[in-house]
Design a protein around this motif. Structure first.
Motif, PDB file in Angstrom:
ATOM      1  N   GLN A   1       0.833  -1.195   0.000  1.00 58.75           N
ATOM      2  CA  GLN A   1       0.000   0.000   0.000  1.00 58.75           C
ATOM      3  C   GLN A   1       0.876   1.257   0.000  1.00 58.75           C
ATOM      4  OE1 GLN A   1      -3.507   0.111  -0.187  1.00 58.75           O
ATOM      5  NE2 GLN A   1      -2.947   2.225  -0.702  1.00 58.75           N
ATOM      6  N   ALA A   2       1.977   1.199   0.758  1.00 57.46           N
ATOM      7  CA  ALA A   2       2.910   2.331   0.772  1.00 57.46           C
ATOM      8  C   ALA A   2       3.530   2.530  -0.612  1.00 57.46           C
ATOM      9  CB  ALA A   2       4.002   2.097   1.810  1.00 57.46           C
ATOM     10  N   ILE A   3       3.844   1.429  -1.295  1.00 51.15           N
ATOM     11  CA  ILE A   3       4.387   1.516  -2.655  1.00 51.15           C
ATOM     12  C   ILE A   3       3.357   2.151  -3.586  1.00 51.15           C
ATOM     13  CG2 ILE A   3       5.077   0.140  -4.657  1.00 51.15           C
ATOM     14  CD1 ILE A   3       6.385  -1.837  -2.718  1.00 51.15           C
ATOM     15  N   THR A   4       2.113   1.715  -3.469  1.00 54.25           N
ATOM     16  CA  THR A   4       1.031   2.237  -4.315  1.00 54.25           C
ATOM     17  C   THR A   4       0.797   3.720  -4.051  1.00 54.25           C
ATOM     18  OG1 THR A   4      -0.032   0.062  -4.349  1.00 54.25           O
ATOM     19  CG2 THR A   4      -1.391   1.956  -4.946  1.00 54.25           C
ATOM     20  N   ASP A   5       0.756   4.092  -2.779  1.00 55.60           N
ATOM     21  CA  ASP A   5       0.466   5.484  -2.408  1.00 55.60           C
ATOM     22  C   ASP A   5       1.539   6.454  -2.903  1.00 55.60           C
ATOM     23  OD1 ASP A   5      -1.782   4.587  -1.139  1.00 55.60           O
ATOM     24  OD2 ASP A   5      -0.950   4.680   0.888  1.00 55.60           O
ATOM     25  N   ARG A   6       2.762   5.953  -3.057  1.00 53.39           N
ATOM     26  CA  ARG A   6       3.875   6.832  -3.450  1.00 53.39           C
ATOM     27  C   ARG A   6       4.313   6.619  -4.893  1.00 53.39           C
ATOM     28  NH1 ARG A   6       3.551   6.000   1.649  1.00 53.39           N
ATOM     29  NH2 ARG A   6       4.214   7.558   3.181  1.00 53.39           N
ATOM     30  N   ALA A   7       3.446   6.031  -5.684  1.00 54.77           N
ATOM     31  CA  ALA A   7       3.797   5.713  -7.069  1.00 54.77           C
ATOM     32  C   ALA A   7       4.159   6.949  -7.876  1.00 54.77           C
ATOM     33  CB  ALA A   7       2.645   4.964  -7.739  1.00 54.77           C
ATOM     34  N   THR A   8       3.519   8.081  -7.604  1.00 52.42           N
ATOM     35  CA  THR A   8       3.761   9.294  -8.390  1.00 52.42           C
ATOM     36  C   THR A   8       4.867  10.170  -7.803  1.00 52.42           C
ATOM     37  OG1 THR A   8       2.040  10.498  -7.180  1.00 52.42           O
ATOM     38  CG2 THR A   8       1.368   9.324  -9.196  1.00 52.42           C
ATOM     39  N   ARG A   9       5.407   9.766  -6.669  1.00 56.21           N
ATOM     40  CA  ARG A   9       6.501  10.532  -6.052  1.00 56.21           C
ATOM     41  C   ARG A   9       7.814   9.937  -6.549  1.00 56.21           C
ATOM     42  NH1 ARG A   9       4.466  11.048   0.269  1.00 56.21           N
ATOM     43  NH2 ARG A   9       2.310  11.683  -0.192  1.00 56.21           N
ATOM     44  N   SER A  10       8.386  10.550  -7.556  1.00 58.94           N
ATOM     45  CA  SER A  10       9.529   9.949  -8.245  1.00 58.94           C
ATOM     46  C   SER A  10      10.747   9.742  -7.355  1.00 58.94           C
ATOM     47  CB  SER A  10       9.911  10.799  -9.455  1.00 58.94           C
ATOM     48  OG  SER A  10      10.278  12.106  -9.051  1.00 58.94           O
ATOM     49  N   ASN A  11      10.900  10.549  -6.313  1.00 57.79           N
ATOM     50  CA  ASN A  11      12.087  10.418  -5.461  1.00 57.79           C
ATOM     51  C   ASN A  11      11.892   9.438  -4.309  1.00 57.79           C
ATOM     52  OD1 ASN A  11      14.866  11.339  -4.971  1.00 57.79           O
ATOM     53  ND2 ASN A  11      14.051  12.202  -3.064  1.00 57.79           N
ATOM     54  N   ASP A  12      10.668   8.935  -4.118  1.00 62.00           N
ATOM     55  CA  ASP A  12      10.395   8.008  -3.019  1.00 62.00           C
ATOM     56  C   ASP A  12      10.551   6.571  -3.480  1.00 62.00           C
ATOM     57  OD1 ASP A  12       9.825  10.181  -1.501  1.00 62.00           O
ATOM     58  OD2 ASP A  12       7.717   9.697  -1.125  1.00 62.00           O
ATOM     59  N   LEU A  13      11.472   5.851  -2.862  1.00 61.27           N
ATOM     60  CA  LEU A  13      11.644   4.422  -3.091  1.00 61.27           C
ATOM     61  C   LEU A  13      11.241   3.703  -1.818  1.00 61.27           C
ATOM     62  CD1 LEU A  13      15.171   4.432  -4.803  1.00 61.27           C
ATOM     63  CD2 LEU A  13      12.935   4.356  -5.931  1.00 61.27           C
ATOM     64  N   VAL A  14      10.175   2.920  -1.874  1.00 58.75           N
ATOM     65  CA  VAL A  14       9.692   2.203  -0.695  1.00 58.75           C
ATOM     66  C   VAL A  14      10.333   0.822  -0.672  1.00 58.75           C
ATOM     67  CG1 VAL A  14       7.687   1.282   0.523  1.00 58.75           C
ATOM     68  CG2 VAL A  14       7.516   3.452  -0.732  1.00 58.75           C
ATOM     69  N   GLY A  15      11.020   0.515   0.414  1.00 59.54           N
ATOM     70  CA  GLY A  15      11.662  -0.786   0.552  1.00 59.54           C
ATOM     71  C   GLY A  15      11.020  -1.594   1.657  1.00 59.54           C
ATOM     72  N   ALA A  16      10.618  -2.821   1.345  1.00 61.59           N
ATOM     73  CA  ALA A  16      10.089  -3.711   2.376  1.00 61.59           C
ATOM     74  C   ALA A  16      11.190  -4.003   3.394  1.00 61.59           C
ATOM     75  CB  ALA A  16       9.599  -5.012   1.746  1.00 61.59           C
ATOM     76  N   GLY A  17      10.826  -3.981   4.668  1.00 57.75           N
ATOM     77  CA  GLY A  17      11.818  -4.210   5.709  1.00 57.75           C
ATOM     78  C   GLY A  17      12.536  -5.530   5.558  1.00 57.75           C
ATOM     79  N   GLU A  18      11.804  -6.550   5.143  1.00 55.93           N
ATOM     80  CA  GLU A  18      12.391  -7.875   4.985  1.00 55.93           C
ATOM     81  C   GLU A  18      13.422  -7.903   3.860  1.00 55.93           C
ATOM     82  OE1 GLU A  18       8.247  -8.206   6.655  1.00 55.93           O
ATOM     83  OE2 GLU A  18       9.232  -7.067   5.062  1.00 55.93           O
ATOM     84  N   VAL A  19      13.233  -7.045   2.863  1.00 55.37           N
ATOM     85  CA  VAL A  19      14.196  -6.955   1.760  1.00 55.37           C
ATOM     86  C   VAL A  19      15.403  -6.121   2.179  1.00 55.37           C
ATOM     87  CG1 VAL A  19      14.553  -6.201  -0.618  1.00 55.37           C
ATOM     88  CG2 VAL A  19      12.387  -7.251   0.040  1.00 55.37           C
ATOM     89  N   LEU A  20      15.161  -4.996   2.836  1.00 52.89           N
ATOM     90  CA  LEU A  20      16.271  -4.148   3.282  1.00 52.89           C
ATOM     91  C   LEU A  20      17.119  -4.852   4.328  1.00 52.89           C
ATOM     92  CD1 LEU A  20      14.520  -0.670   3.581  1.00 52.89           C
ATOM     93  CD2 LEU A  20      15.769  -1.626   1.641  1.00 52.89           C
ATOM     94  N   ASP A  21      16.517  -5.783   5.067  1.00 54.90           N
ATOM     95  CA  ASP A  21      17.234  -6.522   6.105  1.00 54.90           C
ATOM     96  C   ASP A  21      17.660  -7.900   5.607  1.00 54.90           C
ATOM     97  OD1 ASP A  21      18.173  -5.690   8.521  1.00 54.90           O
ATOM     98  OD2 ASP A  21      16.503  -6.437   9.707  1.00 54.90           O
ATOM     99  N   MET A  22      17.725  -8.065   4.292  1.00 52.92           N
ATOM    100  CA  MET A  22      18.030  -9.368   3.706  1.00 52.92           C
ATOM    101  C   MET A  22      19.352  -9.923   4.207  1.00 52.92           C
ATOM    102  SD  MET A  22      19.228  -8.449  -0.198  1.00 52.92           S
ATOM    103  CE  MET A  22      18.115  -7.077  -0.505  1.00 52.92           C
ATOM    104  N   GLN A  23      19.451 -11.245   4.193  1.00 51.97           N
ATOM    105  CA  GLN A  23      20.670 -11.923   4.630  1.00 51.97           C
ATOM    106  C   GLN A  23      21.449 -12.375   3.402  1.00 51.97           C
ATOM    107  OE1 GLN A  23      20.266 -14.855   7.770  1.00 51.97           O
ATOM    108  NE2 GLN A  23      21.855 -16.146   6.870  1.00 51.97           N
ATOM    109  N   PHE A  24      22.705 -12.021   3.352  1.00 49.66           N
ATOM    110  CA  PHE A  24      23.539 -12.386   2.217  1.00 49.66           C
ATOM    111  C   PHE A  24      24.155 -13.761   2.433  1.00 49.66           C
ATOM    112  CE2 PHE A  24      23.234  -7.860   1.879  1.00 49.66           C
ATOM    113  CZ  PHE A  24      23.304  -7.591   0.527  1.00 49.66           C
ATOM    114  N   ASP A  25      24.236 -14.540   1.353  1.00 49.13           N
ATOM    115  CA  ASP A  25      25.008 -15.772   1.381  1.00 49.13           C
ATOM    116  C   ASP A  25      26.443 -15.360   1.083  1.00 49.13           C
ATOM    117  OD1 ASP A  25      26.265 -18.156   1.076  1.00 49.13           O
ATOM    118  OD2 ASP A  25      24.837 -19.020  -0.338  1.00 49.13           O
TER     119      ASP A  25
END
Length: 213
Positions: A8-32
């Protein structure tokens, strides 16, 4: 108070070109860390591809975008662009997602992009098609923890460790706790330092953490 779902946050900010919404689980991803990590270029492109997918990021569909639309930020040749998308297909990253049968959280190692296509053109008029991986889509569908990143800031970083630190700090803004402690080993993993590299604090701080800060 109910938390706003990430999609929903991604959808709400679709027209804001400078806003990149990152899911917490993706931003906190674990690297192999035993494999090749995610390059700075690929990490930047992932944010742009999710931005382009918008409200359909959780759907099992092919997203299509002109290379020129993304190259206003990336400035890559077509071959560089395609090779960077392919990197997202082959790198293995750990993402936490709910098991569809048990509902319990589990750690899944999966690529970020499952397929890529391109029109038969050799310049910026080419159109690239891509499909987000099953695990990435599931993570974003269930996510209610997210951060807003600045597109301008993301594109300006010259170090992948700096971008990772920015993602990790952005995710923790406005949390009820104001201090979080990491072991050096845990911080190395979160920054994606390859296994066996920068093992001593002095080397880690001088070549990864210090420059990132």
């Amino acid at each position: 108070m109910a938390r706003v779902p990430t999609i929903q946050a991604i959808t709400d900010r679709a027209t804001r070109s400078n806003d990149l919404v990152g899911a917490g689980e993706v931003l906190d991803m674990q690297f192999d860390t035993t494999r090749k990590g995610l390059s700075l270029r690929a990490a930047k492109l992932l944010h742009l591809l999710i931005k382009e997918a918008g409200s359909k990021a959780v759907e099992d569909v092919e997203h299509r975008v002109p290379v020129a639309a993304l190259n206003t930020s990336m400035h890559l040749t077509l071959d560089e662009f395609i090779s960077t998308v392919k990197e997202l297909m082959f790198v293995q990253l750990g993402l936490r997602a709910l098991n569809e049968k048990t509902g319990a959280p589990e750690l899944y190692f999966d690529p970020l992009i499952h397929s890529v296509s391109r029109t038969d053109s050799d310049d910026d008029t080419a159109v690239v098609g891509y499909r987000l991986s099953n695990t990435l889509r599931r993570v974003m569908k269930d996510s209610v923890h997210w951060a807003i990143l600045s597109r301008q800031a993301v594109m300006a970083f010259e170090s992948r460790y700096a971008l990772r630190l920015y993602e990790l700090v952005s995710l923790r803004i406005n949390l009820t706790r104001n201090i979080e402690k990491f072991t050096i080993a845990n911080l190395r993993d979160k920054l994606g330092v390859p296994a066996g590299k920068l093992m001593k604090w002095d080397a880690f701080n001088r070549k990864a953490l210090g420059p990132a800060i």
